[in-house]
Design a protein around this motif. Structure first.
Motif, mmCIF file in Angstrom:
data_model
loop_
_atom_site.group_PDB
_atom_site.id
_atom_site.type_symbol
_atom_site.label_atom_id
_atom_site.label_comp_id
_atom_site.label_asym_id
_atom_site.label_seq_id
_atom_site.Cartn_x
_atom_site.Cartn_y
_atom_site.Cartn_z
ATOM 1 N N ARG A 272 0.829 -1.210 0.000
ATOM 2 C CA ARG A 272 0.000 0.000 0.000
ATOM 3 C C ARG A 272 0.865 1.262 0.000
ATOM 4 O O ARG A 272 0.577 2.219 -0.730
ATOM 5 C CB ARG A 272 -0.916 0.001 1.226
ATOM 6 N N ILE B 259 -1.485 4.112 -1.821
ATOM 7 C CA ILE B 259 -2.930 3.876 -1.779
ATOM 8 C C ILE B 259 -3.483 4.398 -0.454
ATOM 9 O O ILE B 259 -3.072 3.953 0.618
ATOM 10 C CB ILE B 259 -3.236 2.375 -1.926
ATOM 11 N N GLY C 114 -6.755 4.304 0.436
ATOM 12 C CA GLY C 114 -7.856 3.480 0.917
ATOM 13 C C GLY C 114 -9.140 4.274 1.052
ATOM 14 O O GLY C 114 -9.143 5.507 0.995
ATOM 15 N N LYS C 115 -10.221 3.577 1.201
ATOM 16 C CA LYS C 115 -11.535 4.207 1.333
ATOM 17 C C LYS C 115 -11.913 4.331 2.803
ATOM 18 O O LYS C 115 -11.733 3.396 3.575
ATOM 19 C CB LYS C 115 -12.585 3.368 0.600
ATOM 20 N N TRP C 116 -12.471 5.470 3.178
ATOM 21 C CA TRP C 116 -12.822 5.718 4.580
ATOM 22 C C TRP C 116 -13.867 4.742 5.088
ATOM 23 O O TRP C 116 -13.851 4.330 6.253
ATOM 24 C CB TRP C 116 -13.322 7.155 4.747
ATOM 25 N N TYR C 117 -14.763 4.316 4.200
ATOM 26 C CA TYR C 117 -15.844 3.441 4.655
ATOM 27 C C TYR C 117 -15.373 2.014 4.933
ATOM 28 O O TYR C 117 -16.088 1.238 5.573
ATOM 29 C CB TYR C 117 -16.994 3.428 3.653
ATOM 30 N N ALA C 118 -14.167 1.674 4.468
ATOM 31 C CA ALA C 118 -13.636 0.335 4.745
ATOM 32 C C ALA C 118 -13.467 0.137 6.254
ATOM 33 O O ALA C 118 -13.792 -0.930 6.797
ATOM 34 C CB ALA C 118 -12.309 0.132 4.028
ATOM 35 N N HIS D 241 -7.930 -1.993 1.464
ATOM 36 C CA HIS D 241 -7.254 -0.851 0.845
ATOM 37 C C HIS D 241 -6.559 -1.255 -0.458
ATOM 38 O O HIS D 241 -6.483 -0.465 -1.406
ATOM 39 C CB HIS D 241 -6.233 -0.259 1.808
ATOM 40 N N HIS E 101 -7.556 -3.063 -2.630
ATOM 41 C CA HIS E 101 -8.503 -3.192 -3.734
ATOM 42 C C HIS E 101 -8.242 -2.153 -4.818
ATOM 43 O O HIS E 101 -8.644 -2.323 -5.968
ATOM 44 C CB HIS E 101 -9.940 -3.059 -3.215
ATOM 45 N N ASP E 102 -7.553 -1.068 -4.464
ATOM 46 C CA ASP E 102 -7.260 -0.001 -5.422
ATOM 47 C C ASP E 102 -5.970 -0.225 -6.208
ATOM 48 O O ASP E 102 -5.528 0.667 -6.936
ATOM 49 C CB ASP E 102 -7.177 1.350 -4.695
#
Length: 222
Positions: free
Chosen positions: A102, A107, A109-113, A155, A157-158
């Protein structure tokens, strides 16, 4: 014979042992499941110099230790605790590996993760808490670690390589599912299908994590 085929044969023999109630087969072949994945990883990445390889090897070695120790968990609670510690160490090495990937690819990452993982952790721990007894704190700590492993995998995933990302995320999810079923089966109520659910998701989880990390090492030296 290709290393992947060796893993496949070992997995088939192990599950046949489960199907026919052959404890000796399961006892022999369970530690060989991840051992064969370690062999697959080392052989498949032997031509690539990568700083990540030693951490992945460590994660797999501690997984093998965890598998071995948990085979004796019915004889003594100490073996369950030691197995838990071994898998906890393995997850820490996976976390470090994912974090390095990462960081390299920047990366965010998304906050909702984090919210999704926090909800999972809150629900499973609150459900199990009344049944944990003296193992309350070890299970709480282990749950935190594996939840964080899932978060870091989410995270990833991106990653630009979507296939690698899917391998790693699916593997992490299945690992969490396997450990969740194991905890419910052990502390709340044992189910006839519990052993199958635990092992099928666990074997697939380790295979996908190793497959994804092997692909990453071979396509992106770090």
């Amino acid at each position: 014979m290709k290393p992947a085929y060796i893993f496949g044969i070992i997995a088939i023999v192990y599950f046949l042992g489960m199907a026919f109630g052959q404890d000796t087969l399961q006892f022999i072949f369970k530690p060989l499941l991840v051992s064969s994945l370690l062999y697959y990883f080392v052989l498949s990445t032997r031509l690539v110099a990568s700083a990540l390889k030693k951490w992945i090897v460590a994660a797999l070695i501690f997984s093998i230790a965890g598998d071995t120790l948990l085979m004796f968990a019915n004889a003594s609670e100490l073996f369950f605790i030691l197995g838990l510690c071994a898998f906890l160490a393995g997850h820490l090495f996976y976390i470090y590996t994912f974090h390095q990937i990462r960081t390299r690819h920047q990366i965010a990452g998304k906050w909702y993760a984090a919210i999704i993982v926090a909800i999972y952790y809150f629900l499973i721990i609150n459900f199990l808490l009344p049944y944990l007894g003296g193992l309350k704190y070890p299970v709480i700590i282990y749950g935190l670690v594996i939840s964080f492993m899932l978060l870091v995998a989410m995270h990833l995933h991106d990653l630009k390589d979507n296939l690698t990302a899917r391998y790693l995320l699916t593997g992490a999810i299945l690992f969490v599912v396997s450990d969740s079923v194991l905890a419910i089966n052990k502390f709340y109520q044992p189910y006839p299908w519990g052993g199958w659910a635990i092992m099928i998701t666990y074997v697939l989880a380790q295979w996908l994590l190793v497959k994804g990390l092997t692909r990453y090492i071979n396509t992106t030296a770090i």
